[in-house]
Design a protein around this motif. Structure first.
Motif, PDB file in Angstrom:
ATOM      1  N   ASP A 111      46.392  20.383  17.632  1.00 24.30           N
ATOM      2  CA  ASP A 111      47.112  19.377  18.430  1.00 24.30           C
ATOM      3  C   ASP A 111      48.571  19.292  17.979  1.00 24.30           C
ATOM      4  OD1 ASP A 111      44.701  18.713  19.692  1.00 24.30           O
ATOM      5  OD2 ASP A 111      44.319  16.998  18.380  1.00 24.30           O
ATOM      6  N   GLU A 112      48.771  19.219  16.669  1.00 19.42           N
ATOM      7  CA  GLU A 112      50.125  19.115  16.117  1.00 19.42           C
ATOM      8  C   GLU A 112      50.940  20.365  16.449  1.00 19.42           C
ATOM      9  OE1 GLU A 112      52.165  18.267  11.777  1.00 19.42           O
ATOM     10  OE2 GLU A 112      50.407  19.571  11.891  1.00 19.42           O
ATOM     11  N   MET A 113      50.300  21.540  16.364  1.00 20.89           N
ATOM     12  CA  MET A 113      51.011  22.780  16.668  1.00 20.89           C
ATOM     13  C   MET A 113      51.479  22.795  18.113  1.00 20.89           C
ATOM     14  SD  MET A 113      49.746  26.765  16.312  1.00 20.89           S
ATOM     15  CE  MET A 113      48.631  26.685  17.722  1.00 20.89           C
ATOM     16  N   ALA A 114      50.635  22.328  19.014  1.00 22.79           N
ATOM     17  CA  ALA A 114      51.018  22.296  20.425  1.00 22.79           C
ATOM     18  C   ALA A 114      52.259  21.430  20.635  1.00 22.79           C
ATOM     19  CB  ALA A 114      49.859  21.790  21.278  1.00 22.79           C
ATOM     20  N   VAL A 115      52.319  20.298  19.951  1.00 22.58           N
ATOM     21  CA  VAL A 115      53.495  19.418  20.057  1.00 22.58           C
ATOM     22  C   VAL A 115      54.732  20.143  19.531  1.00 22.58           C
ATOM     23  CG1 VAL A 115      54.537  17.279  19.232  1.00 22.58           C
ATOM     24  CG2 VAL A 115      52.128  17.312  19.941  1.00 22.58           C
ATOM     25  N   ARG A 116      54.588  20.786  18.384  1.00 23.90           N
ATOM     26  CA  ARG A 116      55.722  21.492  17.790  1.00 23.90           C
ATOM     27  C   ARG A 116      56.211  22.637  18.679  1.00 23.90           C
ATOM     28  NH1 ARG A 116      53.828  23.568  12.228  1.00 23.90           N
ATOM     29  NH2 ARG A 116      56.018  24.237  12.077  1.00 23.90           N
ATOM     30  N   LEU A 117      55.276  23.250  19.400  1.00 20.07           N
ATOM     31  CA  LEU A 117      55.637  24.359  20.284  1.00 20.07           C
ATOM     32  C   LEU A 117      56.172  23.903  21.634  1.00 20.07           C
ATOM     33  CD1 LEU A 117      52.635  26.831  19.760  1.00 20.07           C
ATOM     34  CD2 LEU A 117      55.011  27.212  19.086  1.00 20.07           C
ATOM     35  N   GLY A 118      55.949  22.627  21.966  1.00 16.00           N
ATOM     36  CA  GLY A 118      56.227  22.186  23.325  1.00 16.00           C
ATOM     37  C   GLY A 118      55.283  22.845  24.314  1.00 16.00           C
ATOM     38  N   ALA A 119      54.053  23.078  23.863  1.00 13.18           N
ATOM     39  CA  ALA A 119      53.067  23.819  24.642  1.00 13.18           C
ATOM     40  C   ALA A 119      52.130  22.884  25.386  1.00 13.18           C
ATOM     41  CB  ALA A 119      52.246  24.725  23.728  1.00 13.18           C
ATOM     42  N   GLU A 120      51.535  23.401  26.444  1.00 19.45           N
ATOM     43  CA  GLU A 120      50.413  22.691  27.053  1.00 19.45           C
ATOM     44  C   GLU A 120      49.226  22.735  26.094  1.00 19.45           C
ATOM     45  OE1 GLU A 120      49.389  23.395  31.111  1.00 19.45           O
ATOM     46  OE2 GLU A 120      51.428  23.961  31.679  1.00 19.45           O
ATOM     47  N   ARG A 121      48.334  21.763  26.238  1.00 24.19           N
ATOM     48  CA  ARG A 121      47.190  21.662  25.323  1.00 24.19           C
ATOM     49  C   ARG A 121      45.916  21.432  26.126  1.00 24.19           C
ATOM     50  NH1 ARG A 121      43.761  22.607  21.974  1.00 24.19           N
ATOM     51  NH2 ARG A 121      43.258  21.319  20.147  1.00 24.19           N
ATOM     52  N   VAL A 122      44.896  22.241  25.879  1.00 19.26           N
ATOM     53  CA  VAL A 122      43.592  22.084  26.522  1.00 19.26           C
ATOM     54  C   VAL A 122      42.518  22.122  25.450  1.00 19.26           C
ATOM     55  CG1 VAL A 122      41.875  23.163  28.035  1.00 19.26           C
ATOM     56  CG2 VAL A 122      44.277  23.072  28.736  1.00 19.26           C
ATOM     57  N   VAL A 123      41.617  21.155  25.482  1.00 16.98           N
ATOM     58  CA  VAL A 123      40.435  21.134  24.620  1.00 16.98           C
ATOM     59  C   VAL A 123      39.206  21.324  25.520  1.00 16.98           C
ATOM     60  CG1 VAL A 123      39.036  19.791  23.006  1.00 16.98           C
ATOM     61  CG2 VAL A 123      41.541  19.642  22.925  1.00 16.98           C
ATOM     62  N   VAL A 124      38.448  22.360  25.258  1.00 18.09           N
ATOM     63  CA  VAL A 124      37.307  22.718  26.095  1.00 18.09           C
ATOM     64  C   VAL A 124      36.052  22.029  25.575  1.00 18.09           C
ATOM     65  CG1 VAL A 124      35.875  24.623  26.933  1.00 18.09           C
ATOM     66  CG2 VAL A 124      38.350  24.938  26.683  1.00 18.09           C
ATOM     67  N   GLU A 125      35.470  21.187  26.406  1.00 20.68           N
ATOM     68  CA  GLU A 125      34.269  20.456  26.010  1.00 20.68           C
ATOM     69  C   GLU A 125      33.106  21.411  25.755  1.00 20.68           C
ATOM     70  OE1 GLU A 125      33.265  17.533  28.884  1.00 20.68           O
ATOM     71  OE2 GLU A 125      35.104  16.369  28.610  1.00 20.68           O
ATOM     72  N   GLY A 126      32.286  21.046  24.779  1.00 18.43           N
ATOM     73  CA  GLY A 126      31.091  21.820  24.498  1.00 18.43           C
ATOM     74  C   GLY A 126      31.347  23.151  23.828  1.00 18.43           C
ATOM     75  N   ALA A 127      32.564  23.363  23.326  1.00 22.08           N
ATOM     76  CA  ALA A 127      32.908  24.628  22.691  1.00 22.08           C
ATOM     77  C   ALA A 127      33.446  24.361  21.293  1.00 22.08           C
ATOM     78  CB  ALA A 127      33.946  25.384  23.515  1.00 22.08           C
ATOM     79  N   GLU A 128      33.302  25.386  20.459  1.00 17.60           N
ATOM     80  CA  GLU A 128      33.853  25.337  19.110  1.00 17.60           C
ATOM     81  C   GLU A 128      34.929  26.417  18.976  1.00 17.60           C
ATOM     82  OE1 GLU A 128      30.810  25.029  16.117  1.00 17.60           O
ATOM     83  OE2 GLU A 128      29.831  23.357  17.135  1.00 17.60           O
ATOM     84  N   HIS A 129      34.756  27.381  18.059  1.00 13.27           N
ATOM     85  CA  HIS A 129      35.821  28.339  17.787  1.00 13.27           C
ATOM     86  C   HIS A 129      35.980  29.410  18.872  1.00 13.27           C
ATOM     87  CE1 HIS A 129      38.766  30.430  15.375  1.00 13.27           C
ATOM     88  NE2 HIS A 129      38.051  31.531  15.370  1.00 13.27           N
ATOM     89  N   SER A 130      34.993  29.544  19.747  1.00 11.72           N
ATOM     90  CA  SER A 130      35.054  30.610  20.760  1.00 11.72           C
ATOM     91  C   SER A 130      34.808  30.044  22.155  1.00 11.72           C
ATOM     92  CB  SER A 130      34.041  31.708  20.446  1.00 11.72           C
ATOM     93  OG  SER A 130      34.313  32.319  19.218  1.00 11.72           O
TER      94      SER A 130
END
Length: 287
Positions: free
Chosen positions: A246-265
């Motif tokens: 989350d913090e990296m996305a802010v630093r990059l000025g990037a869009e951020r998506v969190v996929v429900e029901g998923a972990e590292h892949s």
């Protein structure tokens, strides 16, 4: 390691070798570049099969999708020299793959270690790319607990690189037991994972394992590159904790998506939602 949800590519996909100025790379390819092309770069111990469930939905969305085995990974050949697998060398491979795929919008997606490789490629030359997606890939080295596990694996490979079956057996013995109610791996998947491991060049695993435990933070450099960026992950991540992403996305000025029901892949664990998020980002990136 990423486990493909299935091993058979969709009927419209084709397996081939992508010829580049830096050698041939095994790919799975689907779709036509109606809206652009996507180049998918796998992670540590991974392969193009990790993206098999993304091929159909992304091709139906109008994209030519090309998932690649990096040099020394599974079905792509590679030398028995650790120097051949530094991140800068692998980044040059990605740039050569991009050149071989031709013109038109090219969206780069790197999963886990593949995100570090893709970042290095963009920092070397962003010109070929229309966007960059870092999927379950963080700002620097992996989390301390995972660093310890990776150091053990690298040490085992250094000592037993000529006996990859022994390293595989030892690695699987350290796996956490499946969660209660979770289905065990099928015999077909178990055999595929072992075969993929045995066909991956040990020096590739040693060099990339070291990169995972030593990569510096290059977020500020990447933020300065004027390219649309997406940080996508599951709800839980053992390699890079989600708050760090989350913090990296802010630093990059990037869009951020969190996929429900998923972990590292998320590419394997919730591919439909992942594909929808990617296509939506690429559509917005096209302006």
């Amino acid at each position: 390691m990423s486990k493909p949800p299935r091993l058979t590519p969709p009927p419209a996909a084709r397996a081939r070798l992508l010829a580049t100025a830096r050698g041939a790379f095994a790919v799975h390819e689907a779709g036509e570049p109606v809206r652009g092309t996507a180049l998918l770069v796998p992670g540590f111990t991974g392969s193009k099969e990790d993206f098999v469930a993304l091929l159909e939905p992304l091709s139906l969305a109008g994209y030519r999708v090309v998932a690649v085995d990096g040099r020394g990974q599974y079905e792509s050949p590679g030398p028995r020299e650790e120097a051949a697998y530094g991140l800068e060398e692998l980044a040059r491979d990605v740039l050569a793959q991009a050149a071989a795929l031709g013109g038109g919008p090219l969206h780069l997606v790197g999963h886990s270690l593949g995100g570090l490789v893709s970042r290095a490629a963009v920092l070397r030359d962003p010109a070929p790319f229309a966007s960059l997606t870092l999927m379950s890939s963080g700002p620097a080295a992996i989390a301390e607990e995972q660093q310890a596990r990776t150091k053990l694996l690298v040490a085992a490979l250094e000592a037993l690189r000529e006996d990859m079956p022994a390293v595989w057996a030892a690695m699987r013995a350290q796996d956490a037991p499946p969660q209660e109610g979770a289905a065990p791996d099928s015999p077909e998947l178990t055999e595929f994972l072992r075969e993929r491991w045995l066909r991956t060049v040990p020096e590739q695993l040693i060099a990339t394992g070291r990169a995972l435990i030593s990569e510096p933070d290059r977020v500020a450099e990447l933020a300065a590159v004027p390219l649309p960026k997406l940080v996508l992950s599951g709800e839980v991540d053992y390699a890079w904790p989600v708050p760090l992403l989350d913090e990296m996305a802010v630093r990059l000025g990037a869009e951020r998506v969190v996929v429900e029901g998923a972990e590292h892949s998320p590419n394997a664990e919730n591919p439909q939602v992942t594909a929808h998020a990617l296509a939506a980002f690429w559509g917005s990136s096209a302006g």
